[in-house]
Structure formats: C-alpha cells, structure tokens
Design an enzyme around this catalytic site. Structure first.
Site, mmCIF file in Angstrom:
data_model
loop_
_atom_site.group_PDB
_atom_site.id
_atom_site.type_symbol
_atom_site.label_atom_id
_atom_site.label_comp_id
_atom_site.label_asym_id
_atom_site.label_seq_id
_atom_site.Cartn_x
_atom_site.Cartn_y
_atom_site.Cartn_z
ATOM 1 N N SER A 101 0.812 -1.212 0.000
ATOM 2 C CA SER A 101 0.000 0.000 0.000
ATOM 3 C C SER A 101 0.848 1.266 0.000
ATOM 4 C CB SER A 101 -0.965 -0.048 1.188
ATOM 5 O OG SER A 101 -1.957 0.945 1.089
ATOM 6 N N ASP A 245 -2.483 6.432 -3.236
ATOM 7 C CA ASP A 245 -1.297 5.788 -2.680
ATOM 8 C C ASP A 245 -0.856 4.681 -3.630
ATOM 9 O OD1 ASP A 245 -3.331 3.990 -2.175
ATOM 10 O OD2 ASP A 245 -2.612 3.436 -0.188
ATOM 11 N N ASP A 247 -1.218 1.513 -3.982
ATOM 12 C CA ASP A 247 -2.145 0.529 -4.549
ATOM 13 C C ASP A 247 -3.514 1.126 -4.835
ATOM 14 O OD1 ASP A 247 -2.910 0.752 -1.869
ATOM 15 O OD2 ASP A 247 -3.490 -1.353 -1.713
ATOM 16 N N ASP A 249 -5.947 2.480 -3.139
ATOM 17 C CA ASP A 249 -7.153 2.288 -2.328
ATOM 18 C C ASP A 249 -7.336 3.440 -1.348
ATOM 19 O OD1 ASP A 249 -5.187 1.754 -0.430
ATOM 20 O OD2 ASP A 249 -6.125 -0.081 0.313
#
Length: 452
Positions: A101, A245, A247, A249
């Site tokens: 992440s 960010d 990834d 999400d």
C-alpha cells in the site's frame, strides 16, 4: 488460535526478511490454496503494485497455489480495488494482491479477497494460518497429484476492464469538461489508469509521479506525501488535485488553494451530497481516528455516526452489521458500498467530483461548515512488546492526565499499528497547543518504556 502473520491488512513486512520471503510466499499460496480448494475453489486472480519485489512474490505465490491444485490468473500491476472488482466479475474464487500500500518499496505484503470482492474473514485467515504454521514449522507442505496441478494464465485486458468500471460509476449526465485536475499516482499501481479515467470523462489532466521504476513507489509522493501535489496544483492553477497511494485504495485531495482535504472531509462531503440529492443516508462509519469535528458536523446534518476499529476491513464489517453504505478513514480509505466492495480511490474521487459539479462549488467551498479539531499524531518506534508499553503504569498515568484535562473537548487514542512496528499516539483537542502538549506527554511516556 491467535493471529501470527495476518495484520489488519494481510501479511506485511520488509522484503527478504521473514515473512516476506519467496519461501514464505510459496507456503502461504499453498496454505491458502489448500483451504480454498477444500471449498471448491478452482481459480484465483493475482495482482500487484509496481514494487520490484512483486515479481518474486508473484512467482512464489503462483507455485504455491498450483501445488495445491488451484489455477492462477495474473493481471500485472493493478490497483487493489481493481483486483476486488475483477475477482467478482471474472467469477474467480478468490483474489490476491501483492502490495504494501502506502509503505516504501522495500516493504511488501500479501492480502486476499473472497469471491465477492470483500476481504477474508478473521476465521478464514486463521484457518489459512493454521496450515501455514504447519508448513513452516513442520514442513508439512504436500503437492496434489501431477494431473491435478494448477495452471497459470494472464488476463490481457484487465486494466481496460477496470477503467470502464470506474467510468461507469460516474453519471452519464455529467462531464469533467472544463476541469483542470492534477493527478498524483505515487508511481504506483494506478500509474496507467487514473489519468486515463479522468481524461476519458473530459478533464484536462496534469499527471505527476506516474513513472514507476520498481523502487520509487510512494517516494515523497502520493496520498502520504502531499507536498508535490500541492505545489503542482498551484503552479498549474488547477481546480483541484487528486492523490492516490501505491495501490490506489487511499484518496486525498487538494483544493485550488493548495490545501489538503483528508478522508474525513471527503467523507463528510460525500454524505452531505447524497443527502442533498434526496438519498437516504442512514449513517456513516468512521474509525477511532476519525476527527471529532467530523462527527459533530454529521450530527448537525442529522446523520448518525459510529466508530470501527482502525482498518478498512473493520469499517466494512461494521457497515455490513449496520446496513449502512458509507464509511471510511481519515487516512483516505473511503468505502462506498453502492459502488464497490472495498476502498477505491478512483471511484471515490469521481463521486467527490460529482458532488462538486452538482453543487457548483469548489472543493474548499463545499465543506466550509466543517470545523475540524486540531489532531496531533505521533508515531513511536516499537522495539519491544506493545502490550507492555500500552499497559505500563507511567503510560496509563499520562493518558489519564490528558483525558482529565481535555474532558469533553478532546480525545486520546493510544494503539499499536497493524501494519508497522509502531505505537500511535493521537490527541485531539479544540486547542492545538493542548493537543500537541498532551500528545508529547504521552509519547514521552511511551518512549521511556522503549528507549532507542
């Protein structure tokens, strides 16, 4: 059995150090595949972000799943919410995301989605852990018969499918034509997706931090480092900025004046906008980190509010328990169950843009009635047992002192991070000086328990 490897967002750590090693990843793939195969699983989808280590871990996970007799479909670099979406639409039995992440490139992680695109339950993760522990400690990793091994294929149009899904959540009656938007993809999984979504909906897009090299993901950019986006918005005289960010999400935004708009403020705007459209907003789920000012602003709209444990999986669980549809974290994980099953930064940003277009207001003007309490967050590096620090008498005394002084005009939260070796000290107060004073008081007490 307690959790040994799974944190609040799957398994995470430093690459090359246990548990983020190829051997562990293969055994995790085998354990997960064995549990899933027992319930009829035939195929899993594996996606990843742009970290260099993703290639290694992806191959190891493939081997583990195939050894358990489970087929694998690879997507290449894609946002975490894209894997949740594709797992459901491809009728796959589960999804896997290889990502850490918002963490630096030298960290990585592995998390799972069910066949409905939601994260695994605690019970499912514990069953996987049980087999995983036996494979690691007892070497009990078996392989199915040669004619039952899993196969691997690649989904070539995965990115295009997800782009169309995102665009489909935006009303056909609206267009982004006339808007100038700066998009910061954090050199992450959405580097080739986010800018195209906004452009295809009509916006003029200035794309920054969209050239991943395997090690620059989240490096001084994206939703956890907003400086470059703030600067770009001002230089280009853009209407707003959108930060994702690694990834994709997590969503943070910047208004035309370069001010950061966090997850709490965006969630408030989404709730208010839905209410103004005449939609029923039964309630909003936040977390223990959600700002008191946000909670009070929702109360002024007559919208109920509840707090979940920190972590988007717990927000989803409480949303399902209450039957509510909207929730999230101040860090930018926004859950909109009318559109997605997990946090999706691109989809959430489109709903924010919808709210702005429908109201005719700029991002700053749309939330003028939202008065956030000053919030101070201090991360104390953990080099010992967190339970010792959290329950130490000197720490308890510091917390009690702060809570007594703040009364109803503030909040104290002390917790261990679920993704990093940190104890997080958060103090919120109407007065910024007091918030900082008592946060430092508690942090000093924690540091005394864990001297550097």
């Amino acid at each position: 059995m307690s959790r040994k490897y799974f944190g609040t967002d799957g398994v995470r750590g430093k690459v090359g150090e246990f548990p983020i090693t190829p051997d562990f990843a293969m055994k995790l793939g085998w354990a997960a595949g064995t549990v899933m195969a027992a319930s009829g699983t035939k195929e899993v989808i594996i996606g990843k972000d742009t970290r260099l280590s993703g290639y290694m871990l992806e191959s190891a996970m493939e081997a583990g799943f195939c050894a358990a007799g489970v087929n694998v479909a690879l997507t290449g670099p894609l946002p975490t919410p894209a894997i949740a979406y594709l797992t459901s639409t491809f009728r796959a039995d589960a999804g896997v995301v290889i990502s850490a992440s918002h963490n630096p490139y030298y960290d990585n992680g592995i998390k799972f989605f069910s066949n409905t695109g939601t994260k695994l339950t605690d019970e499912q993760e514990l069953e996987i852990e049980r087999l995983l522990v036996s494979a690691i400690e007892g070497g009990a990793m078996t392989c199915v018969a040669s004619d039952k091994l899993g196969k691997v294929r690649r989904i070539n149009d995965a990115a295009g499918r997800y782009i169309e899904f995102c665009k489909g959540t935006f009303p056909n009656s609206l267009s982004l034509t006339g808007l100038k938007i700066v998009v910061d993809s954090a050199h992450g999984a959405a580097y080739h997706i986010a800018k195209n979504v906004y452009r295809e909906l009509g916006a003029e897009v200035i794309s920054i931090n969209d050239k991943p090299d395997g090690i620059n993901i989240n490096e001084h950019c994206g939703a956890t480092h907003m400086d470059s986006l703030q600067t770009a918005v001002m230089i280009h005289e853009a209407d707003l900025g959108i930060a994702l960010d690694g990834d994709a999400d997590r969503l943070m935004m910047v208004d035309s004046k370069g001010q950061v708009i966090d997850g709490d403020a965006l969630l408030y705007l989404l709730a208010k906008s839905a209410q103004q459209r005449g939609e029923q907003v039964s309630g909003v789920i936040g977390t223990l980190m959600s700002n008191l000012g946000f909670e009070q602003a929702l109360a002024n709209l007559g919208i109920p509010f509840k707090r979940a444990k920190v972590g988007d999986r717990y927000v989803v669980e409480l949303l399902k328990e209450t039957g509510w549809r909207l929730g999230g974290e101040n860090s930018g994980h926004l859950l909109m169950l009318d559109f997605t099953t997990t946090g999706d930064a691109i989809v959430a940003s489109l709903q924010v843009l919808r709210a702005l277009l429908e109201s005719g207001a700029g991002l700053a003007d749309a939330i003028t009635e939202l008065n956030m309490f000053p919030q101070v967050l201090i991360n104390v590096r953990l080099n010992g047992n967190a339970a010792v620090g959290l329950s130490h008498p000197s720490v308890s005394d510091a917390v009690a002192t702060a809570e007594s002084a703040l009364g109803n005009d503030g909040r104290v939260l002390l917790r261990k991070s679920g993704t990093e070796p940190l104890i997080r000290v958060m103090v919120e107060a109407k007065d910024a000086v007091k918030a900082n004073q008592y946060a430092e008081l508690i942090a000093d007490a924690v540091r005394a328990v864990f001297p550097a």
